[in-house]
Design an enzyme around this catalytic site. Sequence first.
Site, PDB file in Angstrom:
ATOM      1  N   LYS A  13       0.833  -1.220   0.000  1.00 19.29           N
ATOM      2  CA  LYS A  13       0.000   0.000   0.000  1.00 19.29           C
ATOM      3  C   LYS A  13       0.863   1.263   0.000  1.00 19.29           C
ATOM      4  CE  LYS A  13      -2.179  -1.016   3.893  1.00 19.29           C
ATOM      5  NZ  LYS A  13      -1.571  -2.308   4.303  1.00 19.29           N
ATOM      6  N   ARG A  90      -9.441   0.761   9.400  1.00 17.45           N
ATOM      7  CA  ARG A  90      -9.026  -0.602   9.732  1.00 17.45           C
ATOM      8  C   ARG A  90     -10.088  -1.331  10.536  1.00 17.45           C
ATOM      9  NH1 ARG A  90      -3.112   0.451   9.377  1.00 17.45           N
ATOM     10  NH2 ARG A  90      -1.928  -1.441   9.679  1.00 17.45           N
ATOM     11  N   ARG A 129      12.157  -5.588   4.696  1.00 16.59           N
ATOM     12  CA  ARG A 129      12.121  -4.220   4.161  1.00 16.59           C
ATOM     13  C   ARG A 129      12.837  -3.204   5.060  1.00 16.59           C
ATOM     14  NH1 ARG A 129       5.601  -2.841   4.685  1.00 16.59           N
ATOM     15  NH2 ARG A 129       5.594  -2.586   6.939  1.00 16.59           N
ATOM     16  N   ARG A 163      11.495  -0.411  10.581  1.00 14.90           N
ATOM     17  CA  ARG A 163      10.419  -0.161  11.530  1.00 14.90           C
ATOM     18  C   ARG A 163      10.522  -1.113  12.714  1.00 14.90           C
ATOM     19  NH1 ARG A 163       4.832   0.264   8.235  1.00 14.90           N
ATOM     20  NH2 ARG A 163       4.176  -0.804  10.127  1.00 14.90           N
ATOM     21  N   ARG A 174       0.101  -8.485  13.616  1.00 13.59           N
ATOM     22  CA  ARG A 174      -0.509  -7.506  12.706  1.00 13.59           C
ATOM     23  C   ARG A 174      -1.381  -8.212  11.673  1.00 13.59           C
ATOM     24  NH1 ARG A 174       4.808  -4.727  10.882  1.00 13.59           N
ATOM     25  NH2 ARG A 174       3.500  -3.557   9.447  1.00 13.59           N
TER      26      ARG A 174
HETATM   27  P1  AMP Z   1       0.939   0.555   9.206  1.00 18.63           P
HETATM   28  O1  AMP Z   1       2.069   1.499   8.962  1.00 18.63           O
HETATM   29  O2  AMP Z   1      -0.288   0.908   8.406  1.00 18.63           O
HETATM   30  O3  AMP Z   1       1.339  -0.890   9.039  1.00 18.63           O
HETATM   31  O4  AMP Z   1       0.527   0.730  10.737  1.00 18.63           O
HETATM   32  C1  AMP Z   1       1.441   0.451  11.786  1.00 18.63           C
HETATM   33  C2  AMP Z   1       0.689   0.306  13.106  1.00 18.63           C
HETATM   34  O5  AMP Z   1       0.048   1.542  13.418  1.00 18.63           O
HETATM   35  C3  AMP Z   1      -0.428  -0.735  13.110  1.00 18.63           C
HETATM   36  O6  AMP Z   1       0.061  -2.040  13.371  1.00 18.63           O
HETATM   37  C4  AMP Z   1      -1.319  -0.195  14.224  1.00 18.63           C
HETATM   38  O7  AMP Z   1      -0.788  -0.471  15.505  1.00 18.63           O
HETATM   39  C5  AMP Z   1      -1.234   1.305  14.010  1.00 18.63           C
HETATM   40  N1  AMP Z   1      -2.270   1.799  13.063  1.00 18.63           N
HETATM   41  C6  AMP Z   1      -2.073   2.363  11.842  1.00 18.63           C
HETATM   42  N2  AMP Z   1      -3.235   2.707  11.270  1.00 18.63           N
HETATM   43  C7  AMP Z   1      -4.212   2.347  12.138  1.00 18.63           C
HETATM   44  C8  AMP Z   1      -5.626   2.406  12.114  1.00 18.63           C
HETATM   45  N3  AMP Z   1      -6.298   2.923  11.074  1.00 18.63           N
HETATM   46  N4  AMP Z   1      -6.301   1.939  13.209  1.00 18.63           N
HETATM   47  C9  AMP Z   1      -5.649   1.442  14.275  1.00 18.63           C
HETATM   48  N5  AMP Z   1      -4.315   1.323  14.356  1.00 18.63           N
HETATM   49  C10 AMP Z   1      -3.590   1.766  13.295  1.00 18.63           C
END
Ligand code: AMP
Length: 219
Positions: A13, A90, A129, A163, A174
Amino acid sequence: MNIILFGPPGAGKGTQAKRLEKNRGLIQLSTGDMLRAAVAAGTEYGRKAKEVMEKGELVSDEIVINIISDRLDEGDVKNAPGVIFDGFPRTVAQAEELDKMLGGKGMKLNAVVVLEVDDEALVERITGRYTCAKCGKGYHEKFEKPKEEGVCDECGSTEFTRRADDNEETVRSRLAAYHEQTAPLIAYYETAGIVKKVDGMADIDAVTKQIEEVLDGLA
Ligand code: AMP
């Protein structure tokens, strides 16, 4: 044009959103990036989110909804030809809130582009990554190495970061959160008739091409 790029962690994404920003002037709204910035800055939201993110669980709906709502009111977003929601919504509650928010701001969703990928591939994609610490260009140990080892193709920096949540144990949490809480959103948007599925297992350029075709079809 406002779209959601939808898919599990590691589906691509963020990579695809960056390409759409470049090609179409859309603005990427990544709640993950916003939360990581809040953690780094030590804001109140950041302090609340840090532990949850390290466990691979979802941050509260309230926090992410507030972050997105504030961002949608900023000038660059208002003046852009559209936005790409990346990693948001989400949960069904977030999707319902997004509908209300967009309605209130005179905006609408044009498509939910679902990147379909095999779960097996995701752990390898995520744990390999890393990004350039200076310009943020993304790389992968196996699939996208810099042309010269240890040197960023874009800016020449030799510093890279990973990360904190890209380790195997957290990735598994996740993925579980995705299947339990996020995947049901596909049915939510299917009732609105705006779901467009693309093959996220293809190579990066081929995925971009499929997404561009979907967006061309909307215009
Ligand atoms: P991402 O970078 O999208 O993989 O997000 C990293 C982490 O941020 C996720 O594993 C969640 O802990 C938190 N996070 C990101 N976006 C959301 C969301 N829309 N709702 C809840 N937690 C989120």
